[in-house]
Design a protein around this motif. Structure first.
Motif, PDB file in Angstrom:
ATOM      1  N   ASN A  34      -9.371   4.484   1.566  1.00 27.40           N
ATOM      2  CA  ASN A  34      -9.475   3.654   2.777  1.00 27.40           C
ATOM      3  C   ASN A  34      -9.783   2.187   2.470  1.00 27.40           C
ATOM      4  O   ASN A  34      -9.935   1.389   3.393  1.00 27.40           O
ATOM      5  CB  ASN A  34     -10.510   4.209   3.764  1.00 27.40           C
ATOM      6  CG  ASN A  34     -10.133   5.595   4.252  1.00 27.40           C
ATOM      7  OD1 ASN A  34      -8.974   5.849   4.589  1.00 27.40           O
ATOM      8  ND2 ASN A  34     -11.098   6.505   4.278  1.00 27.40           N
ATOM      9  N   SER A  35      -9.888   1.825   1.181  1.00 25.83           N
ATOM     10  CA  SER A  35     -10.010   0.411   0.841  1.00 25.83           C
ATOM     11  C   SER A  35      -8.704  -0.311   1.154  1.00 25.83           C
ATOM     12  O   SER A  35      -7.627   0.294   1.186  1.00 25.83           O
ATOM     13  CB  SER A  35     -10.317   0.236  -0.652  1.00 25.83           C
ATOM     14  OG  SER A  35     -11.534   0.831  -0.994  1.00 25.83           O
ATOM     15  N   LYS A  36      -8.806  -1.613   1.372  1.00 29.72           N
ATOM     16  CA  LYS A  36      -7.620  -2.445   1.554  1.00 29.72           C
ATOM     17  C   LYS A  36      -7.305  -3.145   0.231  1.00 29.72           C
ATOM     18  O   LYS A  36      -8.203  -3.618  -0.455  1.00 29.72           O
ATOM     19  CB  LYS A  36      -7.862  -3.478   2.652  1.00 29.72           C
ATOM     20  CG  LYS A  36      -8.100  -2.866   4.021  1.00 29.72           C
ATOM     21  CD  LYS A  36      -8.398  -3.932   5.071  1.00 29.72           C
ATOM     22  CE  LYS A  36      -8.640  -3.300   6.435  1.00 29.72           C
ATOM     23  NZ  LYS A  36      -8.955  -4.322   7.460  1.00 29.72           N
ATOM     24  N   THR A  39      -4.641   5.399   0.281  1.00 32.07           N
ATOM     25  CA  THR A  39      -4.609   6.690   0.973  1.00 32.07           C
ATOM     26  C   THR A  39      -4.926   7.860   0.048  1.00 32.07           C
ATOM     27  O   THR A  39      -5.223   8.958   0.529  1.00 32.07           O
ATOM     28  CB  THR A  39      -3.232   6.915   1.635  1.00 32.07           C
ATOM     29  OG1 THR A  39      -2.184   6.598   0.700  1.00 32.07           O
ATOM     30  CG2 THR A  39      -3.085   6.013   2.855  1.00 32.07           C
ATOM     31  N   ILE A  48      -3.312   0.098   2.412  1.00 36.24           N
ATOM     32  CA  ILE A  48      -4.476   0.965   2.477  1.00 36.24           C
ATOM     33  C   ILE A  48      -4.405   2.012   1.359  1.00 36.24           C
ATOM     34  O   ILE A  48      -3.347   2.613   1.123  1.00 36.24           O
ATOM     35  CB  ILE A  48      -4.574   1.686   3.840  1.00 36.24           C
ATOM     36  CG1 ILE A  48      -4.592   0.669   4.986  1.00 36.24           C
ATOM     37  CG2 ILE A  48      -5.819   2.571   3.884  1.00 36.24           C
ATOM     38  CD1 ILE A  48      -5.805  -0.226   4.991  1.00 36.24           C
ATOM     39  N   ASP A  56      -0.659   3.421   1.308  1.00 37.47           N
ATOM     40  CA  ASP A  56       0.101   3.662   2.534  1.00 37.47           C
ATOM     41  C   ASP A  56       0.947   4.930   2.432  1.00 37.47           C
ATOM     42  O   ASP A  56       2.080   5.006   2.932  1.00 37.47           O
ATOM     43  CB  ASP A  56       1.022   2.466   2.851  1.00 37.47           C
ATOM     44  CG  ASP A  56       0.241   1.245   3.299  1.00 37.47           C
ATOM     45  OD1 ASP A  56      -0.949   1.390   3.644  1.00 37.47           O
ATOM     46  OD2 ASP A  56       0.818   0.137   3.285  1.00 37.47           O
TER      47      ASP A  56
END
Length: 377
Positions: A277-279, A204, A202, A215
């Protein structure tokens, strides 16, 4: 439609690719190595070849012609339209506060809307935020306007890019070509051929196109860990391992190349925006996957066409070129096999490809893709 192609290698004369013929007020696309385009006499030299031509320049990581991929050279594709017409507009991002969204919006806004069918964009690739540029271009017009193109390149140097219209190529320039006419049929497709691998993380912390944390950990540290011994070759090595980005507000994931690193901030700088917040996942590919993706893009671009295409505009990515290496022509060969050898092909290897996702309307910035636009009149 009539077309002519020429190529010039260092210390050599111009040579024709295919037949030679006279053209009236043609659109002249000139893609070439940045060093070659810095020659002060280049505009007048090409003006001598096409006295009444509309000459558009763009620096490239390599040029694509009807029969090969040219490197360390300049390739010209001149085309005369018989039933339709075109209009060319420019913008420059130097000497002004850079607002990429506004730049894109203002550039497309210059075109009269009546009968405007398609816009091909040759954008500077050093300063612009391609994500914001494409958003601005898309919101400029109310109708379903197709926009494709690419960001100019400078091989693996990433020093500066050049573009221009009817003058010597220069930094900071964007050129847009608007095509008008009821007889025009334009179709396109885009495909990558890259495969995600490893854990999904993620975002952050990020701002625009700079990725700071994944992360909660420094993004550059994590990326170096994945690259292992190849980390010493950064930022160049990053072109072989782009990121697959899935945003909450997008239906499809998008590939993002890493163009540079920031050791001081422990961050990586991408070719386009990467929202928090993108993966994110790493991606990889091989020669066969890239060639197969180019074939698939060509087949998709042919779907639903009523008429045989006369011109194919191809924009591929420098990352794909690095993977293909000595086999770079295989990507073009796959396209020719699908489209046929009697179509004129022009294009370049870029720092970013501009096109909608296949089946959509709004253009976006892509990386590591083959974009194909087919034109007939």
């Amino acid at each position: 439609m009539k077309t002519v192609q020429l190529v010039k290698y260092k210390n050599q004369e111009w040579s024709y690719i295919g037949k030679q013929q006279q053209l009236k007020a043609p659109l002249v696309l000139v893609f070439g190595n940045r060093y070659a385009l810095e020659d002060d006499s280049i505009y007048q030299e090409i003006r001598g070849l096409f006295p009444d031509g509309h000459i558009v320049f763009g620096s490239a990581c390599a040029e694509i012609s009807s029969n090969t991929v040219n490197e360390e050279s300049i390739t010209i594709t001149a085309m005369e339209f018989e039933k339709s017409h075109f209009l060319i507009k420019t913008s420059n991002v130097l000497n002004k506060d850079l607002d990429s969204f506004k730049t894109g919006n203002d550039l497309i806004d210059q075109f009269p809307e009546y009968n405007l069918k398609y816009v091909f964009v040759v954008s500077e690739g050093s300063f612009i935020n391609g994500s914001q540029l494409t958003k601005g271009m898309t919101t400029s017009k109310s109708n379903n306007l197709l926009i494709t193109g690419g960001l100019c390149g400078d091989d693996e140097r990433f020093e500066k890019t050049l573009a221009s219209y009817n003058e010597n190529p220069k930094e900071g320039e964007l050129v847009a070509i608007g095509f008008y006419g009821n007889s025009l049929e334009i179709t396109f497709s885009i495909y990558g051929g890259w495969t995600p691998f490893g854990p999904e993380r993620i975002v952050t912390k990020s701002k625009d196109n700079t990725l700071y944390e994944l992360d909660g950990q420094p993004a550059l540290d994590l990326y170096k860990k994945y690259l292992g011994d190849k980390a010493k070759d950064l930022p160049g090595a990053a072109l072989l391992y782009p990121l697959n980005v899935t945003s909450a507000n997008e239906k499809q994931s998008i590939v993002r190349s890493i163009l540079n690193i920031d050791e001081e901030e422990n961050a990586v700088i991408l070719a386009g925006d990467i929202p928090e917040n993108s993966k994110v996942q790493l991606m990889m590919t091989n020669v066969d996957n890239i060639a197969n993706a180019s074939e698939r893009a060509a087949r998709q671009a042919l779907e639903f066409r009523k008429n045989k295409p006369e011109i194919a505009l191809l924009v591929s990515c420098i990352g794909r070129k690095l993977v293909l290496d000595q086999r770079v022509e295989e990507e073009l060969d796959e396209v020719i096999e699908v489209l046929g050898s009697d179509i004129t092909i022009s294009g370049f290897y870029s720092y970013g490809e501009i096109a909608p996702f296949h089946g959509e309307i709004a253009c976006q910035l892509h990386n590591q893709t083959m974009t194909i636009t087919l034109i007939s009149e």
